[in-house]
Design an enzyme around this catalytic site. Structure first.
Site, PDB file in Angstrom:
ATOM      1  N   ARG A 278      36.859  41.868  30.913  1.00 33.39           N
ATOM      2  CA  ARG A 278      35.799  40.869  30.817  1.00 33.39           C
ATOM      3  C   ARG A 278      35.825  39.980  32.034  1.00 33.39           C
ATOM      4  O   ARG A 278      36.481  38.934  32.041  1.00 33.39           O
ATOM      5  CB  ARG A 278      35.990  40.025  29.560  1.00 33.39           C
ATOM      6  CG  ARG A 278      35.848  40.849  28.305  1.00 33.39           C
ATOM      7  CD  ARG A 278      36.140  40.013  27.092  1.00 33.39           C
ATOM      8  NE  ARG A 278      36.240  40.879  25.926  1.00 33.39           N
ATOM      9  CZ  ARG A 278      36.699  40.474  24.749  1.00 33.39           C
ATOM     10  NH1 ARG A 278      37.111  39.227  24.594  1.00 33.39           N
ATOM     11  NH2 ARG A 278      36.763  41.307  23.740  1.00 33.39           N
TER      12      ARG A 278
ATOM     13  N   TYR B 262      42.686  45.108  40.977  1.00 32.27           N
ATOM     14  CA  TYR B 262      41.745  44.118  41.497  1.00 32.27           C
ATOM     15  C   TYR B 262      41.997  43.891  42.979  1.00 32.27           C
ATOM     16  O   TYR B 262      43.115  44.054  43.474  1.00 32.27           O
ATOM     17  CB  TYR B 262      41.921  42.768  40.776  1.00 32.27           C
ATOM     18  CG  TYR B 262      41.420  42.726  39.358  1.00 32.27           C
ATOM     19  CD1 TYR B 262      40.142  42.265  39.070  1.00 32.27           C
ATOM     20  CD2 TYR B 262      42.231  43.132  38.291  1.00 32.27           C
ATOM     21  CE1 TYR B 262      39.680  42.200  37.765  1.00 32.27           C
ATOM     22  CE2 TYR B 262      41.781  43.075  36.979  1.00 32.27           C
ATOM     23  CZ  TYR B 262      40.495  42.605  36.724  1.00 32.27           C
ATOM     24  OH  TYR B 262      40.043  42.547  35.436  1.00 32.27           O
TER      25      TYR B 262
ATOM     26  N   ARG C 297      43.254  35.120  40.301  1.00 30.61           N
ATOM     27  CA  ARG C 297      42.714  33.949  41.009  1.00 30.61           C
ATOM     28  C   ARG C 297      43.797  32.873  41.155  1.00 30.61           C
ATOM     29  O   ARG C 297      43.819  32.150  42.158  1.00 30.61           O
ATOM     30  CB  ARG C 297      41.487  33.410  40.286  1.00 30.61           C
ATOM     31  CG  ARG C 297      40.285  34.346  40.431  1.00 30.61           C
ATOM     32  CD  ARG C 297      39.139  33.973  39.496  1.00 30.61           C
ATOM     33  NE  ARG C 297      38.669  32.620  39.739  1.00 30.61           N
ATOM     34  CZ  ARG C 297      37.765  32.010  38.964  1.00 30.61           C
ATOM     35  NH1 ARG C 297      37.264  32.639  37.882  1.00 30.61           N
ATOM     36  NH2 ARG C 297      37.374  30.790  39.237  1.00 30.61           N
TER      37      ARG C 297
ATOM     38  N   ASP D 262      34.699  37.264  34.791  1.00 31.63           N
ATOM     39  CA  ASP D 262      34.050  35.945  34.725  1.00 31.63           C
ATOM     40  C   ASP D 262      32.755  35.875  35.531  1.00 31.63           C
ATOM     41  O   ASP D 262      32.488  36.758  36.348  1.00 31.63           O
ATOM     42  CB  ASP D 262      35.001  34.908  35.371  1.00 31.63           C
ATOM     43  CG  ASP D 262      35.879  34.257  34.333  1.00 31.63           C
ATOM     44  OD1 ASP D 262      35.588  34.366  33.136  1.00 31.63           O
ATOM     45  OD2 ASP D 262      36.877  33.617  34.745  1.00 31.63           O
TER      46      ASP D 262
END
Lengths: 260, 260
Positions: B50, B111, B203, B52
């Protein structure tokens, strides 16, 4: 007068092109307004190449004259501050002699034309590449491209609106390479270098090279299109979105102050 | 029921995120509407991760069930047709067993976090990278990052809204590399791979690694932040715009029909 050269990056998507025009926002006007915002001077920002609407630049070169005494670092920072949030940024600046001219002193221009070759439309790169779903043979494109290198009459790859005095240009380099990116599909990069180009020349190269990549044209067909000296003999003009101005080159002397 | 896995690329800039929400357009809803447009079926498109608002994907993985008998090629082409002009595209599709689950069958997520490190703001990559003007030492970032690899309690890098049962995760890989692009500035690529991640984990890694890159933190400081098991001990959360979901991995068996 203090002359500065600036190296400019821009996303051409929302501009009518480099050159100031009555019908919409231009990169040139955005820069001129930013300079005015910084020092109150109404300046002309002269670019090395007049890119079309939708064409991008990694490193356009331009010059401008300021009455104000200031450093190149200050010009870069202040113009960038006033450009926000425009899709234009000054990535480098230097003070240059008054004899330097971004356009007329340039002896080399380099462009990149990007094709994304895959079945799925572009989600992340929309407006930043030409989407071609038909499988392309980059090696065949590269081989055929070599037939365009050198000094030729490029009338077949010249837009009718082209204002150049002569259709004869010397193409120093034209390469086609392929980068595989797994599920994201492959990118075909066409890189062209010459002292100068005719209007739409690279987009017309790209449109014809695509025909070679698809197997519709051979290297011989491309060469025959060149020799026809007839725009109708070559392939269609590829979209602006795939084109990037990547470098403008100058001789060393252009940056040297001459006695006067 | 016919289950299909789809690999999805998207530009997260104009979405509230992957997941369907009342407050704006989501990637999931865009896909579900496109499926309905193609075959009239109201389906649930279940994603592996999911992401952002503002986070992008090169290869999100999702699955959906159709009553209609059709080929994976048709699903891909038809969904893409109905997605236009959304910033979402299906780059691959395959029929999978009904036991396949995009989220629960996944055993690996990868990622990429992109930093553009230069003085000038972003013109061409605005919304697609984190703009950091302070010079960063990528080698120091890479070295420090190795202290995070392995099984740890990652509480220090976990958002307070995280719904995972445990803060203990095994980080398989965390690398930091630098690509020099001349006047366009350098790109620092942080690549992370694990079975799964905590909310905002990458992040938060990026925000702390930036402190290392700037020389404000040593590798030891990063390690101490990890060991503190306290979100306040680590650096700030880096912007969503730099993050890309690049791969979701499955075991071979996930694609094999089992007897039942």
């Amino acid at each position: 007068m203090n002359r500065f050269q600036i190296i400019v990056e821009y996303d051409g998507s929302d501009f009518v092109g480099w050159q100031r025009q009555a019908n919409g926002p231009s990169v040139q006007a955005a820069l001129e307004q930013a300079v005015a915002g910084f020092c109150g001077e109404a300046v002309l920002v002269e670019g090395a190449g007049r890119t079309d609407a939708g064409v991008h630049a990694l490193a356009q070169s331009a010059h401008l004259d300021l009455a104000k005494e200031t450093s190149a670092d200050t010009v870069m920072a202040a113009v960038n501050f006033h450009l926000k949030p425009a899709a234009v940024a000054v990535v480098a600046a230097r003070q240059v002699p008054n004899s330097f001219h971004a356009r007329f002193s340039a002896i080399r221009r380099a462009y990149l034309y990007r094709i994304v070759n895959r079945r799925a439309p572009l989600a992340l790169e929309h407006g930043h590449a030409w989407f071609v779903p038909q499988p392309l043979d980059a090696a065949a494109m590269h081989e055929a491209a070599q037939g365009l290198v050198g000094q030729h009459d490029f009338t077949s790859f010249r837009a009718s609106e082209c204002q150049a005095k002569s259709p004869v240009k010397t193409l120093d380099r034209l390469t086609v390479t392929q980068v595989d990116r797994g599920p994201s599909g492959s990118v075909i990069e066409i890189r062209a270098r010459a002292r100068s180009f005719l209007y739409h020349q690279i987009r017309n190269f790209a449109g014809s090279l695509k025909l070679v990549g698809e197997g519709k044209w051979t290297a011989r067909d491309l060469r025959k299109a060149l020799e026809a000296r007839d725009r109708a003999a070559a392939g269609p003009t590829a979209p602006a979105a795939g084109l990037y101005l990547t470098e403008v080159g100058y001789p060393e002397e252009a940056f040297v102050e001459t006695e006067s």
